[in-house]
Design an enzyme around this catalytic site. Structure first.
Site, PDB file in Angstrom:
ATOM      1  N   GLU A  32       0.854  -1.026   0.050  1.00 54.03           N
ATOM      2  CA  GLU A  32      -0.030   0.150  -0.039  1.00 54.03           C
ATOM      3  C   GLU A  32       0.827   1.451   0.192  1.00 54.03           C
ATOM      4  O   GLU A  32       1.756   1.440   0.904  1.00 54.03           O
ATOM      5  CB  GLU A  32      -0.989   0.155   1.175  1.00 54.03           C
ATOM      6  CG  GLU A  32      -1.765   1.283   1.193  1.00 54.03           C
ATOM      7  CD  GLU A  32      -2.753   1.317   2.676  1.00 54.03           C
ATOM      8  OE1 GLU A  32      -3.288   2.339   2.745  1.00 54.03           O
ATOM      9  OE2 GLU A  32      -2.693   0.501   3.238  1.00 54.03           O
ATOM     10  N   ASP A  43      -5.781   9.159   9.509  1.00 54.30           N
ATOM     11  CA  ASP A  43      -4.402   8.490  10.037  1.00 54.30           C
ATOM     12  C   ASP A  43      -3.966   8.895  11.423  1.00 54.30           C
ATOM     13  O   ASP A  43      -4.404  10.033  11.567  1.00 54.30           O
ATOM     14  CB  ASP A  43      -3.374   8.833   8.807  1.00 54.30           C
ATOM     15  CG  ASP A  43      -3.715   8.127   7.560  1.00 54.30           C
ATOM     16  OD1 ASP A  43      -3.740   6.778   7.786  1.00 54.30           O
ATOM     17  OD2 ASP A  43      -3.693   8.617   6.618  1.00 54.30           O
ATOM     18  N   TYR A 148     -10.938  -3.977   3.248  1.00 51.08           N
ATOM     19  CA  TYR A 148     -10.120  -3.646   4.297  1.00 51.08           C
ATOM     20  C   TYR A 148     -10.865  -3.475   5.584  1.00 51.08           C
ATOM     21  O   TYR A 148     -11.868  -2.668   5.760  1.00 51.08           O
ATOM     22  CB  TYR A 148      -9.612  -2.235   4.061  1.00 51.08           C
ATOM     23  CG  TYR A 148      -8.459  -1.797   4.805  1.00 51.08           C
ATOM     24  CD1 TYR A 148      -8.474  -1.928   6.169  1.00 51.08           C
ATOM     25  CD2 TYR A 148      -7.471  -0.778   4.159  1.00 51.08           C
ATOM     26  CE1 TYR A 148      -7.322  -1.248   6.916  1.00 51.08           C
ATOM     27  CE2 TYR A 148      -6.523  -0.379   4.689  1.00 51.08           C
ATOM     28  CZ  TYR A 148      -6.464  -0.509   6.136  1.00 51.08           C
ATOM     29  OH  TYR A 148      -5.571  -0.100   6.928  1.00 51.08           O
TER      30      TYR A 148
END
Length: 240
Positions: A32, A43, A148
């Site tokens: 990734e 994040d 995911y």
């Protein structure tokens, strides 16, 4: 075989694509590559620091893709970025020209997926422990390549244990999709990777990789860490 996808922020250091080769040599199945963004909302501290560092070097999404176009990595590259970048005209063509085969856009709502113009690129969708069953089924149907699975509510970052919610989410997803289910967010050690892979089809490891790079570790050292993750996954039986 359980799947292993390490993460790297593109443009983090000069010659950053050498890490891609190290990941491949260490047994990663795909990589990734994050396109640095000024406001990476999902994040945590480590990936935000990596994005800030890359941006301070003058890195742009275009420069990362240009670097990838000249790299000779033999495993699939999955780009990750935010909707502000992914929805720009021509983005899909730029991905294809760079040899990118997969895409993750964590802040793109499922209902707006139709606005993403990336023909030939597999878009993997995210599912969280809080996703209701009906929405989870939609994610399973709409995802490509893999799903995911976010192991815990919150942002990315290293953690000292695998959240119990990861086990529950992986089990729910495996009931509604035949795609590989990869667990990410907080997987930081080989032991945690093995624990996660026991209930999922593989793992995504980002902050633990980037912390090493930010602290100055080169491709050989970071590759050794990825190899330790691969070894842990190799001890886990593949069960559907």
């Amino acid at each position: 075989m359980k799947l292993l996808m390490p993460y790297i922020t593109g443009g983090i250091v000069p010659g950053w694509t050498a890490y891609l080769d190290a990941f491949e040599d260490a047994g990663a199945d795909m990589v990734e590559v994050g396109l640095p963004f000024s406001d990476p909302t999902v994040d945590g501290r480590t990936i935000q620091e990596a994005s800030d560092t890359a941006l301070a070097r003058g890195t742009t999404p275009a420069s990362v893709l240009e670097d990838l176009a000249t790299a000779r990595t033999g495993i699939p590259i999955v780009a990750s970025t935010y909707a502000n970048i992914a929805l720009r005209p021509g983005f899909g063509d730029a991905l294809t020209a760079a040899g990118v085969t997969g895409l993750i856009v964590p802040d793109l709502p499922l209902d707006e997926l139709a606005g993403l113009d990336v023909p030939g690129v597999q878009v993997s969708l995210l599912a969280s422990p809080a996703t209701p069953d009906d929405r989870l089924a939609e994610i399973g149907r709409g995802s490509q390549g893999f799903v995911y699975a976010i192991s815990i509510m919150g942002t990315t970052g290293e953690r000292d244990r695998l959240a119990p919610s990861a086990v529950t989410l992986a089990a729910r997803l495996k009931q509604i999709t035949d795609l590989p289910v990869l667990l990410g967010f907080g997987i930081s050690t080989p032991e945690q990777a093995g624990e996660a892979a026991a209930v999922a089809d593989g793992v995504i490891v980002g902050a633990a990789v980037m912390r090493r790079i930010l602290d100055g570790a080169g491709p050989t050292e970071v590759g050794a860490f990825v190899a330790s993750l691969r070894a842990a996954l190799s001890q886990v039986a593949t069960v559907r």
